[in-house]
Design an enzyme around this catalytic site. Structure first.
Site, PDB file in Angstrom:
ATOM      1  N   SER A   1     -20.818 -15.566  12.680  1.00 26.31           N
ATOM      2  CA  SER A   1     -20.080 -15.865  13.907  1.00 26.31           C
ATOM      3  C   SER A   1     -19.092 -14.779  14.312  1.00 26.31           C
ATOM      4  CB  SER A   1     -19.345 -17.201  13.778  1.00 26.31           C
ATOM      5  OG  SER A   1     -18.279 -17.124  12.863  1.00 26.31           O
TER       6      SER A   1
ATOM      7  N   THR B   1     -17.940 -20.163  10.558  1.00 24.18           N
ATOM      8  CA  THR B   1     -16.575 -20.663  10.711  1.00 24.18           C
ATOM      9  C   THR B   1     -15.590 -19.636  11.266  1.00 24.18           C
ATOM     10  OG1 THR B   1     -16.084 -20.123   8.399  1.00 24.18           O
ATOM     11  CG2 THR B   1     -16.865 -22.358   8.876  1.00 24.18           C
ATOM     12  N   ASP B   2     -15.919 -18.349  11.216  1.00 25.37           N
ATOM     13  CA  ASP B   2     -14.939 -17.340  11.618  1.00 25.37           C
ATOM     14  C   ASP B   2     -14.510 -17.473  13.074  1.00 25.37           C
ATOM     15  OD1 ASP B   2     -14.762 -16.291   9.114  1.00 25.37           O
ATOM     16  OD2 ASP B   2     -15.832 -14.431   9.548  1.00 25.37           O
TER      17      ASP B   2
ATOM     18  N   LYS C   1      -9.216 -22.316  12.104  1.00 24.25           N
ATOM     19  CA  LYS C   1      -9.461 -21.995  10.704  1.00 24.25           C
ATOM     20  C   LYS C   1      -8.161 -21.490  10.098  1.00 24.25           C
ATOM     21  CE  LYS C   1     -12.677 -19.429   7.734  1.00 24.25           C
ATOM     22  NZ  LYS C   1     -13.839 -18.511   7.716  1.00 24.25           N
TER      23      LYS C   1
ATOM     24  N   GLU D   1      12.990 -16.055  25.237  1.00 26.34           N
ATOM     25  CA  GLU D   1      12.778 -14.712  24.679  1.00 26.34           C
ATOM     26  C   GLU D   1      12.573 -13.664  25.772  1.00 26.34           C
ATOM     27  OE1 GLU D   1      13.241 -13.990  21.647  1.00 26.34           O
ATOM     28  OE2 GLU D   1      13.156 -15.929  20.650  1.00 26.34           O
TER      29      GLU D   1
ATOM     30  N   TYR E   1     -21.873 -14.020  -0.349  1.00 22.89           N
ATOM     31  CA  TYR E   1     -23.206 -14.491   0.043  1.00 22.89           C
ATOM     32  C   TYR E   1     -23.592 -13.801   1.342  1.00 22.89           C
ATOM     33  CZ  TYR E   1     -20.162 -17.253   3.016  1.00 22.89           C
ATOM     34  OH  TYR E   1     -19.185 -17.630   3.905  1.00 22.89           O
TER      35      TYR E   1
ATOM     36  N   THR F   1     -22.288 -19.433   7.709  1.00 21.18           N
ATOM     37  CA  THR F   1     -22.324 -19.781   6.287  1.00 21.18           C
ATOM     38  C   THR F   1     -23.163 -21.015   6.017  1.00 21.18           C
ATOM     39  OG1 THR F   1     -20.141 -18.803   5.937  1.00 21.18           O
ATOM     40  CG2 THR F   1     -20.893 -20.384   4.294  1.00 21.18           C
TER      41      THR F   1
END
Length: 355
Positions: free
Chosen positions: A85, A118-119, A191, A312, A52, A38
């Site tokens: 990305s 950023t992904d 993120k 667990e 975009y 981006t």
């Protein structure tokens, strides 16, 4: 009198030239490696901040758009990739890691900035944090809005990233992520929001912040990284396949078996809560572990998920691994690197506790 004036003027000019040369020599040398994303994107209009096309603007134009960085450091750029990305592959990570490591070995490089979508930015930052053996600042940066948008954040993020990479105080802190005026550890940050500029969060808090080109530090990483890491990009030719399967209500074993059948050497279970595994899935995971597939319990809980061993599930009995506080996508990175060195689950667990 005229001769004295001319001599004095010549000495003054020579002195200014010398001072300028000394100043130039003391400025940090920073390389910006561009990979797309981006921060290199463009929208159809200034009102398009979420719609975009990513990876459109080359690195020279990114640098030219922020002439103020020249006051922080001598900057040069390289275009490594020009992709969004989410299209990063393990091969991309290795190629980028090798370039970063090569630059870090050069005496004329004081810091490295990587522009990134950023992904998957957090995954790249964590990978570099583990495999690049340098104490020089390596800073990964992106943006949430393209440069064509109103209130675009990329220019200031990049300026702050250069400020951080050029600061000697940034040395030895591992790979850093600079976004929204904050400095984060590449190990911790994720993120957390997908359309706001304060998208990146660390569950244990930021390391510091950048204000008007100056860094301010509040804490330092304690997990092993960079120069103290057992992993080195120079020794990594490829990464073994590691799959992620998501836990939920009504979960079945279909995804786990399919990933293993496709060649996955480890499976990250993105479980509910404390990495819980449903009763319907446990038999399949035990069977796959008996076949040699590593089983690693992480959690789908964001912002501080923490998986305790033998809580667990009886991890010791099943020879499973827990991801500690690493989210599933970061657990995938560490698991892949771990498998380049060992197939012993106890040793894999050590990596997860130390890194």
């Amino acid at each position: 009198m005229l001769k004295k004036f001319s001599r004095a003027l010549a000495l003054t000019v020579a002195g200014l030239a010398l001072a300028a040369a000394v100043h130039a020599q003391t400025k940090s040398q920073v390389v910006i490696l561009a990979t797309g994303g981006t921060i290199a994107g463009a929208g159809a209009s200034a009102a398009n901040s979420a719609t975009y096309q990513a990876a459109k603007v080359p690195v020279d134009k990114l640098i030219a758009g922020i002439p103020e960085v020249g006051k922080l450091a001598d900057v040069r750029g390289e275009q490594v990739f020009q992709i969004a990305s989410e299209s990063f592959t393990d091969e991309s990570l290795i190629a980028l890691g090798r370039r970063v490591a090569a630059l870090a070995k050069q005496d004329n490089v004081d810091g490295i900035v990587i522009t990134h979508g950023t992904d998957t930015l957090e995954e790249t930052a964590f990978f570099l944090n583990l495999v690049v053996p340098t104490d020089k600042p390596v800073v990964v940066v992106g943006s949430m809005r393209p440069g064509t948008a109103l209130s675009a954040d990329g220019a200031l993020n990049l300026y702050n990233a250069v400020a951080t990479a050029s600061d000697r105080a940034s040395r030895g802190k591992g790979v850093l992520v600079v976004m929204n005026d904050e400095i984060h550890s590449g190990r911790d940050v994720s993120k957390a929001i997908n359309i706001r500029t304060e998208a990146f969060k660390s569950p244990w808090g930021a390391l510091g912040m950048v204000v008007e080109g100056k860094t301010y530090w509040f804490r330092a990483p304690v997990k092993r990284h960079t120069v103290n890491s057992e992993f080195n990009i120079d020794a990594i030719k490829s990464l073994p396949s590691v799959g992620i399967a998501y836990g939920s209500g009504n979960a079945t074993d279909v995804a786990y078996r399919a990933l293993a059948a496709s060649g996955a050497k480890a499976l990250i279970h993105a479980g509910t809560g404390n990495g819980s595994v449903s009763a319907q899935v446990v038999p399949a995971l035990r069977e796959l572990r008996a076949q040699g597939v590593q089983i690693i319990r992480s959690t789908r809980v964001g912002g501080g998920g923490f998986v305790l061993r033998n809580a667990e599930q009886p991890d010791d009995q099943y020879d499973w691994v827990v991801a500690h506080d690493l989210n599933p996508q970061k657990a995938r990175i560490l698991a892949a690197l771990a498998l380049t060195r060992t197939t012993d689950a106890r040793e894999v667990q050590r990596y997860f506790m130390e890194y």
